[in-house]
Design a protein around this motif. Structure first.
Motif, PDB file in Angstrom:
ATOM      1  N   ASP A  62      25.821  40.007   4.069  1.00 20.88           N
ATOM      2  CA  ASP A  62      27.000  39.388   3.465  1.00 20.88           C
ATOM      3  C   ASP A  62      26.771  39.294   1.960  1.00 20.88           C
ATOM      4  O   ASP A  62      25.739  38.778   1.518  1.00 20.88           O
ATOM      5  CB  ASP A  62      27.225  37.998   4.060  1.00 20.88           C
ATOM      6  CG  ASP A  62      28.514  37.349   3.566  1.00 20.88           C
ATOM      7  OD1 ASP A  62      29.151  37.899   2.642  1.00 20.88           O
ATOM      8  OD2 ASP A  62      28.880  36.284   4.094  1.00 20.88           O
ATOM      9  N   ILE A  63      27.716  39.779   1.175  1.00 21.93           N
ATOM     10  CA  ILE A  63      27.561  39.756  -0.276  1.00 21.93           C
ATOM     11  C   ILE A  63      27.455  38.328  -0.799  1.00 21.93           C
ATOM     12  O   ILE A  63      26.846  38.079  -1.844  1.00 21.93           O
ATOM     13  CB  ILE A  63      28.740  40.505  -0.960  1.00 21.93           C
ATOM     14  CG1 ILE A  63      28.389  40.830  -2.418  1.00 21.93           C
ATOM     15  CG2 ILE A  63      30.023  39.699  -0.870  1.00 21.93           C
ATOM     16  CD1 ILE A  63      27.250  41.773  -2.587  1.00 21.93           C
ATOM     17  N   GLN A  64      28.024  37.376  -0.069  1.00 24.83           N
ATOM     18  CA  GLN A  64      27.940  35.977  -0.481  1.00 24.83           C
ATOM     19  C   GLN A  64      26.509  35.444  -0.404  1.00 24.83           C
ATOM     20  O   GLN A  64      26.183  34.437  -1.026  1.00 24.83           O
ATOM     21  CB  GLN A  64      28.852  35.109   0.404  1.00 24.83           C
ATOM     22  CG  GLN A  64      30.324  35.493   0.364  1.00 24.83           C
ATOM     23  CD  GLN A  64      30.949  35.244  -0.995  1.00 24.83           C
ATOM     24  OE1 GLN A  64      30.497  34.387  -1.748  1.00 24.83           O
ATOM     25  NE2 GLN A  64      31.991  35.998  -1.319  1.00 24.83           N
ATOM     26  N   ALA A  65      25.668  36.135   0.355  1.00 24.16           N
ATOM     27  CA  ALA A  65      24.278  35.696   0.502  1.00 24.16           C
ATOM     28  C   ALA A  65      23.394  36.192  -0.640  1.00 24.16           C
ATOM     29  O   ALA A  65      22.210  35.851  -0.707  1.00 24.16           O
ATOM     30  CB  ALA A  65      23.718  36.178   1.836  1.00 24.16           C
ATOM     31  N   VAL A  66      23.963  36.998  -1.543  1.00 24.29           N
ATOM     32  CA  VAL A  66      23.198  37.511  -2.684  1.00 24.29           C
ATOM     33  C   VAL A  66      23.168  36.436  -3.767  1.00 24.29           C
ATOM     34  O   VAL A  66      24.164  36.188  -4.444  1.00 24.29           O
ATOM     35  CB  VAL A  66      23.814  38.816  -3.229  1.00 24.29           C
ATOM     36  CG1 VAL A  66      23.039  39.292  -4.457  1.00 24.29           C
ATOM     37  CG2 VAL A  66      23.811  39.886  -2.152  1.00 24.29           C
ATOM     38  N   THR A  67      22.035  35.797  -3.908  1.00 28.52           N
ATOM     39  CA  THR A  67      21.859  34.708  -4.867  1.00 28.52           C
ATOM     40  C   THR A  67      20.877  35.133  -5.960  1.00 28.52           C
ATOM     41  O   THR A  67      20.313  36.231  -5.917  1.00 28.52           O
ATOM     42  CB  THR A  67      21.314  33.461  -4.158  1.00 28.52           C
ATOM     43  OG1 THR A  67      20.014  33.783  -3.610  1.00 28.52           O
ATOM     44  CG2 THR A  67      22.239  33.020  -3.029  1.00 28.52           C
ATOM     45  N   LEU A  68      20.662  34.246  -6.916  1.00 27.63           N
ATOM     46  CA  LEU A  68      19.688  34.519  -7.967  1.00 27.63           C
ATOM     47  C   LEU A  68      18.303  34.718  -7.366  1.00 27.63           C
ATOM     48  O   LEU A  68      17.545  35.594  -7.801  1.00 27.63           O
ATOM     49  CB  LEU A  68      19.667  33.373  -8.984  1.00 27.63           C
ATOM     50  CG  LEU A  68      18.608  33.475 -10.092  1.00 27.63           C
ATOM     51  CD1 LEU A  68      18.802  34.740 -10.919  1.00 27.63           C
ATOM     52  CD2 LEU A  68      18.652  32.243 -10.990  1.00 27.63           C
TER      53      LEU A  68
END
Length: 213
Positions: A62-68
């Motif tokens: 999930d692209i939303q799971a891509v964090t710093l």
């Protein structure tokens, strides 16, 4: 959509996860609208394939799971992953990939796919400082320094400027900031205000102290 955008996700080695394919294609279309060259889009494609490989390896779907934190892990992952030639990846190569990833994340935020840009605080790798490839020989440097006509006021001024720059290695701005109070004739030193590189008090060129060339 042209073939470049359609094929943005195709790779014989790395198969991008489904959730990234559409985003990659939208990013490619955006690059085309900005009139980026095919070469630039190819560089972007290669960088995003690396990101896709990392996300697949980490089972991120999930692209939303891509964090710093994820992107920082990706940066470390890049460091240990050799190039396709088997060579160690340089800081320049890593930063080129990270630059594309940053642009991609910024695009996703602009388009509403992400609430915030996770790459905003991602720092680039520190690149080693390199000496210039083309360095003047002492003879070439002296020829340039001796170019001004010292029989004129302007020529004499220019000669002094060139002598100081060449002999002390100070920067243009440091030279421009010099005042008469910064010249210590007794100790034959210049005081550099706000200088960089630890120059301290460079020696005044002997020819200047003699008052002639």
């Amino acid at each position: 959509m042209n073939d470049l955008a359609k094929n943005f996700g195709q790779n014989p080695v790395i198969e991008e996860p489904e959730f990234l394919l559409l985003l990659f294609q939208r990013f490619a279309q955006h690059a085309e609208l900005l009139n980026f060259s095919e070469r630039t889009i190819q560089v972007q494609r290669s960088a995003l394939r690396l990101l896709a490989a990392f996300l697949v390896e980490k089972a991120i779907t999930d692209i939303q799971a891509v964090t710093l934190t994820v992107l920082s892990d990706f940066q470390r992952w890049l460091f240990y992953r050799p190039t396709w030639k088997g060579a160690v990846r340089s800081a320049t190569s890593m930063n080129r990939t990270l630059s594309v990833v940053k642009s991609f994340c910024h695009f996703l935020k602009q388009e509403g796919y992400l609430a915030r840009d996770p790459s905003e605080d991602l720092e680039f790798a520190r690149e080693p400082q390199r000496l210039p490839r083309n360095i003047l020989t002492p003879q070439e440097a002296r020829k340039i320094v001796e170019t001004p006509d010292t029989s004129t006021h302007v020529g004499y001024r220019d000669r002094v400027i060139l002598e100081v720059l060449y002999a002390t290695g100070i920067r243009k701005l440091e030279l421009m900031n010099l005042t008469p109070e910064d010249v210590n004739l007794e100790e034959e030193l210049l005081r550099i205000n706000g200088g960089k590189g630890g120059k301290g008090m460079p020696q005044i060129p002997p020819d200047l102290l003699k008052g002639g060339f």
